[in-house]
Scaffold this active site. Structure first.
Site, PDB file in Angstrom:
ATOM      1  N   SER A 242     -55.131  14.594 -68.448  1.00 24.88           N
ATOM      2  CA  SER A 242     -54.733  14.755 -69.754  1.00 24.88           C
ATOM      3  C   SER A 242     -54.426  15.845 -69.303  1.00 24.88           C
ATOM      4  O   SER A 242     -54.542  16.977 -68.894  1.00 24.88           O
ATOM      5  CB  SER A 242     -56.381  14.514 -70.130  1.00 24.88           C
ATOM      6  OG  SER A 242     -56.911  13.039 -70.288  1.00 24.88           O
ATOM      7  N   SER A 280     -53.271   9.525 -68.867  1.00 23.90           N
ATOM      8  CA  SER A 280     -53.886  10.302 -69.188  1.00 23.90           C
ATOM      9  C   SER A 280     -53.498  10.687 -71.024  1.00 23.90           C
ATOM     10  O   SER A 280     -52.869  10.179 -71.479  1.00 23.90           O
ATOM     11  CB  SER A 280     -52.083  11.592 -68.669  1.00 23.90           C
ATOM     12  OG  SER A 280     -52.282  12.990 -69.016  1.00 23.90           O
ATOM     13  N   ASP A 282     -52.221  13.171 -73.305  1.00 27.07           N
ATOM     14  CA  ASP A 282     -51.762  13.938 -73.782  1.00 27.07           C
ATOM     15  C   ASP A 282     -51.656  14.506 -75.569  1.00 27.07           C
ATOM     16  O   ASP A 282     -50.965  13.391 -75.954  1.00 27.07           O
ATOM     17  CB  ASP A 282     -50.571  14.130 -72.908  1.00 27.07           C
ATOM     18  CG  ASP A 282     -50.449  13.630 -71.041  1.00 27.07           C
ATOM     19  OD1 ASP A 282     -51.577  14.757 -70.600  1.00 27.07           O
ATOM     20  OD2 ASP A 282     -49.608  12.240 -70.824  1.00 27.07           O
TER      21      ASP A 282
END
Length: 364
Positions: A242, A280, A282
């Site tokens: 992340s 991930s 983000d």
């Protein structure tokens, strides 16, 4: 050592080349590193922490600033983000920690804010806490981050240069299969006749090794050896992780312009090679310290019931976009350069980035 000591970057940084170059912004740390060996939940090893960001410093907690957020990929958390989307404002400190510590940090930010500004006792609040996963190195289920951990970070908040790498919320984080964590950078910007600063702080925990690119040179394929994270038994493929990034500026902006700055973080990350993994999270936040208080929820301070905002005209915002992209790229590389090899739970190892690669003449 910082990345700029080894390789050139675009743009002109501020005094500290950090988020704290934006006047009034303060950042505080708590880093927890304890124990070695086999994982014993609740005991350790511990490799984690909390990063605290005060948009207007400790003296103006509870005063709103214009803000906007953007989710590049939603496998992550940023509490309070729905209210930021609704009102375009942010009034309390922002904190970043590990995925399973959001709850105690959320409460810690609230308790600290209420104690710091008793006027806030009369209202309701939605603290903003972001997270990335540090379970490869850290006893993430051990409840080592507590309310008092967040409070200590907030108490320590100050202006000035910032520590990077394996510290604070980024202590147990990895990027492109190397040890990374917390990175920051800033840019001086001229818009018309006015000078402003744009600062970025990122908690970098993303990217697969083969993707790594620095200043346009694809280094990942040359550095595929010594990648224990890829070889370890993990529930998610390489590239998972992340990235929480906070952007600050003293340029006067509308909330939608803050959101537009937050979107540009994606382009800065892309310069380092990532294409954005499904696994991930983000999530990016941007705020402007100008027009402080203009977006407060009440109307008591406005005799005519009207609030007013100054803002940079939309056609003039491009230099701010440039600054976000440049500073984000450098912040990620700073996180890599500043981090040494770390051994965590069960002997899991995250290798430090080979900084000598960046000393190559080909990088300049």
């Amino acid at each position: 050592m910082r990345a700029r000591d080894l390789v050139d970057f675009d743009g002109t940084p501020g005094t500290w080349n950090a988020l704290t170059d934006v006047p009034g912004v303060e950042v505080g740390y708590t880093t927890l590193v304890e124990g070695d060996g086999a994982l014993v939940p609740g005991i350790g090893p511990v490799r984690t922490g909390v990063t605290a960001i005060l948009p207007l410093g400790r003296e103006r907690v509870g005063t709103s600033v214009a803000a906007g957020m953007f989710s590049f990929n939603g496998n992550g958390e940023l509490t309070g983000s729905h209210w930021i989307e609704e009102t375009g404002s942010l009034a309390l400190p922002v904190a970043i920690t590990n995925t399973h510590a959001v709850g105690p940090v959320h409460r810690g930010v609230l308790e600290w804010s209420l104690a710091r500004n008793p006027r806030l006792q009369e209202g309701w609040h939605l603290p903003v806490v972001g997270e990335t996963f540090d379970g490869y190195l850290n006893d993430i289920n051990g409840r080592h981050v507590r309310e008092e951990t967040a409070i200590a970070a907030l108490d320590a908040a100050a202006s000035g240069p910032l520590a990077e790498g394996s510290v604070v919320g980024g202590t147990g984080m990895n990027c492109y299969g190397f040890k990374a964590g917390t990175g920051t950078s800033s840019r001086r910007v001229t818009v018309g006749a006015q000078s402003y600063v744009v600062g970025v702080l990122t908690q970098a925990n993303f990217g697969a090794r083969h993707q790594l690119t620095i200043r346009g040179r694809q280094l990942g394929p040359q550095l595929l050896d010594d990648n224990p994270m890829q070889d370890a038994a993990r529930s998610a493929p390489p590239g998972s992780g992340s990235c929480i990034t906070v952007v600050a500026t003293d340029a006067p902006l509308l909330p939608l312009q803050c959101k537009a700055l937050a979107r540009r973080v994606s382009l800065g990350l892309a310069r380092t090679g990532t294409t954005g993994s499904h696994f991930s999270g983000d999530v990016f936040l941007a705020f402007s310290t100008a027009n402080a208080g203009a977006l407060d929820s009440g109307i008591g301070d406005a005799p005519d019931g009207i609030q007013r905002l100054d803002f940079v005209p939309w056609p003039a915002v491009n230099p701010l976009y440039d600054a976000v992209v440049q500073a984000t790229e450098e912040a990620v590389v700073n996180a890599l350069v500043a981090s040494d090899t770390m051994i965590g739970r069960d002997g899991h190892r995250s290798p430090g980035f080979p900084n000598d690669v960046l000393r190559s003449a080909a990088m300049r």
